[in-house]
Design a protein around this motif. Structure first.
Motif, PDB file in Angstrom:
ATOM      1  N   LEU A 171       0.831  -1.206   0.000  1.00  0.00           N
ATOM      2  CA  LEU A 171       0.000   0.000   0.000  1.00  0.00           C
ATOM      3  C   LEU A 171       0.868   1.260   0.000  1.00  0.00           C
ATOM      4  O   LEU A 171       0.562   2.237  -0.700  1.00  0.00           O
ATOM      5  CB  LEU A 171      -0.926  -0.002   1.223  1.00  0.00           C
ATOM      6  CG  LEU A 171      -2.106  -0.981   1.178  1.00  0.00           C
ATOM      7  CD1 LEU A 171      -2.747  -1.116   2.552  1.00  0.00           C
ATOM      8  CD2 LEU A 171      -3.147  -0.544   0.137  1.00  0.00           C
ATOM      9  N   ILE A 172       1.938   1.233   0.766  1.00  0.00           N
ATOM     10  CA  ILE A 172       2.854   2.373   0.783  1.00  0.00           C
ATOM     11  C   ILE A 172       3.489   2.561  -0.586  1.00  0.00           C
ATOM     12  O   ILE A 172       3.557   3.680  -1.116  1.00  0.00           O
ATOM     13  CB  ILE A 172       3.940   2.176   1.864  1.00  0.00           C
ATOM     14  CG1 ILE A 172       3.321   2.253   3.269  1.00  0.00           C
ATOM     15  CG2 ILE A 172       5.046   3.237   1.726  1.00  0.00           C
ATOM     16  CD1 ILE A 172       4.276   1.897   4.387  1.00  0.00           C
ATOM     17  N   LYS A 173       3.923   1.467  -1.184  1.00  0.00           N
ATOM     18  CA  LYS A 173       4.603   1.555  -2.479  1.00  0.00           C
ATOM     19  C   LYS A 173       3.679   2.001  -3.605  1.00  0.00           C
ATOM     20  O   LYS A 173       4.121   2.633  -4.559  1.00  0.00           O
ATOM     21  CB  LYS A 173       5.245   0.211  -2.816  1.00  0.00           C
ATOM     22  CG  LYS A 173       6.478  -0.068  -1.963  1.00  0.00           C
ATOM     23  CD  LYS A 173       7.092  -1.414  -2.253  1.00  0.00           C
ATOM     24  CE  LYS A 173       8.354  -1.612  -1.398  1.00  0.00           C
ATOM     25  NZ  LYS A 173       8.922  -2.964  -1.543  1.00  0.00           N
ATOM     26  N   VAL A 174       2.389   1.700  -3.471  1.00  0.00           N
ATOM     27  CA  VAL A 174       1.445   2.099  -4.513  1.00  0.00           C
ATOM     28  C   VAL A 174       0.915   3.515  -4.260  1.00  0.00           C
ATOM     29  O   VAL A 174       0.230   4.089  -5.107  1.00  0.00           O
ATOM     30  CB  VAL A 174       0.285   1.079  -4.617  1.00  0.00           C
ATOM     31  CG1 VAL A 174      -0.824   1.383  -3.652  1.00  0.00           C
ATOM     32  CG2 VAL A 174      -0.231   0.981  -6.049  1.00  0.00           C
ATOM     33  N   GLY A 175       1.252   4.076  -3.091  1.00  0.00           N
ATOM     34  CA  GLY A 175       0.851   5.439  -2.804  1.00  0.00           C
ATOM     35  C   GLY A 175      -0.481   5.582  -2.103  1.00  0.00           C
ATOM     36  O   GLY A 175      -0.985   6.699  -1.926  1.00  0.00           O
ATOM     37  N   GLU A 176      -1.073   4.465  -1.676  1.00  0.00           N
ATOM     38  CA  GLU A 176      -2.350   4.519  -0.960  1.00  0.00           C
ATOM     39  C   GLU A 176      -2.053   4.702   0.537  1.00  0.00           C
ATOM     40  O   GLU A 176      -2.219   3.793   1.356  1.00  0.00           O
ATOM     41  CB  GLU A 176      -3.161   3.253  -1.222  1.00  0.00           C
ATOM     42  CG  GLU A 176      -3.612   3.119  -2.670  1.00  0.00           C
ATOM     43  CD  GLU A 176      -4.549   1.943  -2.891  1.00  0.00           C
ATOM     44  OE1 GLU A 176      -5.095   1.409  -1.906  1.00  0.00           O
ATOM     45  OE2 GLU A 176      -4.728   1.552  -4.069  1.00  0.00           O
ATOM     46  N   LEU A 177      -1.600   5.915   0.874  1.00  0.00           N
ATOM     47  CA  LEU A 177      -1.061   6.159   2.206  1.00  0.00           C
ATOM     48  C   LEU A 177      -2.134   6.175   3.294  1.00  0.00           C
ATOM     49  O   LEU A 177      -1.892   5.710   4.411  1.00  0.00           O
ATOM     50  CB  LEU A 177      -0.280   7.470   2.210  1.00  0.00           C
ATOM     51  CG  LEU A 177       0.878   7.551   1.190  1.00  0.00           C
ATOM     52  CD1 LEU A 177       1.608   8.875   1.314  1.00  0.00           C
ATOM     53  CD2 LEU A 177       1.841   6.387   1.366  1.00  0.00           C
ATOM     54  N   ASP A 178      -3.303   6.706   2.979  1.00  0.00           N
ATOM     55  CA  ASP A 178      -4.388   6.688   3.972  1.00  0.00           C
ATOM     56  C   ASP A 178      -4.810   5.259   4.290  1.00  0.00           C
ATOM     57  O   ASP A 178      -5.043   4.904   5.453  1.00  0.00           O
ATOM     58  CB  ASP A 178      -5.593   7.483   3.464  1.00  0.00           C
ATOM     59  CG  ASP A 178      -5.341   8.983   3.480  1.00  0.00           C
ATOM     60  OD1 ASP A 178      -4.435   9.423   4.219  1.00  0.00           O
ATOM     61  OD2 ASP A 178      -6.038   9.718   2.756  1.00  0.00           O
ATOM     62  N   GLU A 179      -4.891   4.444   3.259  1.00  0.00           N
ATOM     63  CA  GLU A 179      -5.263   3.035   3.452  1.00  0.00           C
ATOM     64  C   GLU A 179      -4.163   2.309   4.218  1.00  0.00           C
ATOM     65  O   GLU A 179      -4.437   1.444   5.066  1.00  0.00           O
ATOM     66  CB  GLU A 179      -5.506   2.364   2.097  1.00  0.00           C
ATOM     67  CG  GLU A 179      -6.042   0.951   2.178  1.00  0.00           C
ATOM     68  CD  GLU A 179      -7.431   0.856   2.809  1.00  0.00           C
ATOM     69  OE1 GLU A 179      -7.775  -0.214   3.332  1.00  0.00           O
ATOM     70  OE2 GLU A 179      -8.163   1.866   2.778  1.00  0.00           O
ATOM     71  N   ALA A 180      -2.908   2.645   3.909  1.00  0.00           N
ATOM     72  CA  ALA A 180      -1.780   2.027   4.616  1.00  0.00           C
ATOM     73  C   ALA A 180      -1.832   2.394   6.100  1.00  0.00           C
ATOM     74  O   ALA A 180      -1.600   1.551   6.971  1.00  0.00           O
ATOM     75  CB  ALA A 180      -0.463   2.490   4.008  1.00  0.00           C
ATOM     76  N   ARG A 181      -2.143   3.656   6.385  1.00  0.00           N
ATOM     77  CA  ARG A 181      -2.228   4.110   7.774  1.00  0.00           C
ATOM     78  C   ARG A 181      -3.357   3.379   8.507  1.00  0.00           C
ATOM     79  O   ARG A 181      -3.203   2.953   9.659  1.00  0.00           O
ATOM     80  CB  ARG A 181      -2.463   5.617   7.803  1.00  0.00           C
ATOM     81  CG  ARG A 181      -2.323   6.238   9.184  1.00  0.00           C
ATOM     82  CD  ARG A 181      -2.575   7.732   9.161  1.00  0.00           C
ATOM     83  NE  ARG A 181      -1.499   8.465   8.504  1.00  0.00           N
ATOM     84  CZ  ARG A 181      -1.594   9.025   7.299  1.00  0.00           C
ATOM     85  NH1 ARG A 181      -2.709   8.931   6.606  1.00  0.00           N
ATOM     86  NH2 ARG A 181      -0.586   9.678   6.786  1.00  0.00           N
TER      87      ARG A 181
END
Length: 309
Positions: free
Chosen positions: A83-93
């Motif tokens: 998720l971090i690598k794909v840029g989905e930072l809110d979802e990663a958090r």
């Protein structure tokens, strides 16, 4: 031949470890064709795809593995990483917090949290770096305009307020600079460089007492901060506190004996206190360390001239 997911999985892992990506993928997919929810096959196929720099395509496999077995730490870690690598930072958090709630090991969480924070701050870092480049080019008005606009979106970006303070100080907008530096220190009060910068702005404004306090706080944060000691000594000298200024400059020459400016400033303070012989020695130290130090040469000559009268 009887189907054996375990046997195929071991073969897939072996091929995967040997760098035989196509064979590993074929074996993992053969398991999923028969058992679409097989957690290890889903997870390992996700890892393989992630390793091919296709993080978005890996996500469904990690999610499938985690759905079946949420007690497996590695499934959480792999999903958050993707998720971090794909840029989905809110979802990663969000997923990171879910992992925390599920009992995911703290050391792993801390590592991912740090990685996530770096990714979140990356755009801000680029924007501030661009402002620093403008500052270095002398485009101070533009720095102030852009930084003030950016501050609304990055209210806790310390470097932003520091460069904004520097630009305002260079434009002689001392009150604005002081406000900017104080805002940075409100976020993190242990930043020696920002206390030092604040001291410089206060000194340029003429508030020597406040400047002295800021320099002392800078030194408290960074005990061998030579420049802060130097400016503190000069501020004390300007405030008429010659004894304290001399003690301060003497301390500089002890912690950094090769700092020519420290010896020079000590000489100036000693001369103002009418201790000409000690002043001469300090100026001589300064020119010995830095033979091209014009001000030190001039002050040395002047002190020698006065002492012979």
């Amino acid at each position: 031949m009887k189907f054996s997911a375990d046997k195929l999985l071991q073969q897939g892992i072996k091929a995967h470890q040997a760098g035989q990506a196509k064979d590993a993928e074929r074996l993992y997919r053969s398991i999923l064709k028969k058992q679409p929810n097989h957690p290890d096959a889903n997870h390992n196929l996700g890892l393989l795809i992630l390793g091919l720099d296709k993080p978005k395509l890996s996500l469904p496999y990690f999610k499938s593995a985690l759905k079946v077995n949420p007690e497996q730490d590695q499934y959480w870690l792999s999903l958050i990483d993707a998720l971090i690598k794909v840029g989905e930072l809110d979802e990663a958090r969000k997923t990171l917090q879910q992992g925390r709630d599920s009992g995911l090991k703290r050391e792993k969480l801390d590592q991912l949290a740090s990685q996530l924070e770096s990714e979140v701050n990356a755009p801000a870092k680029k924007q501030v770096d661009a402002l620093i480049a403008l500052y270095d080019q002398g485009q101070l008005e533009e720095v102030v305009t852009q930084a003030n606009a950016l501050a609304k979106h990055l209210p806790r970006e310390i470097r932003l307020f520091n460069i904004l303070g520097a630009a305002n100080k260079a434009l002689r907008n001392f009150d604005a600079a002081i406000t900017n530096y104080k805002r940075a220190l409100k976020i993190n009060p242990s930043l020696a460089e920002v206390h030092y910068n604040l001291g410089n702005a206060l000194k340029d404004k003429g508030d020597l007492g406040a400047a002295i306090g800021s320099y002392k706080r800078a030194i408290k944060c960074k005990p061998e901060f030579t420049a802060a000691y130097s400016n503190l000594g000069n501020a004390l000298r300007e405030a008429g506190e010659l004894t304290e200024a001399i003690a301060n400059f003497m301390h500089i020459t002890k912690i950094n004996p090769d700092y020519a400016e420290g010896h020079y400033n000590l000489g100036i303070a000693l001369k103002e206190k009418d201790d000409l012989s000690a002043a001469v020695k300090s100026f001589e130290h300064a020119v010995t360390i830095s033979p091209d130090y014009a001000d030190a040469h001039f002050s040395l000559g002047n002190a020698l001239l006065v002492s012979t009268k």
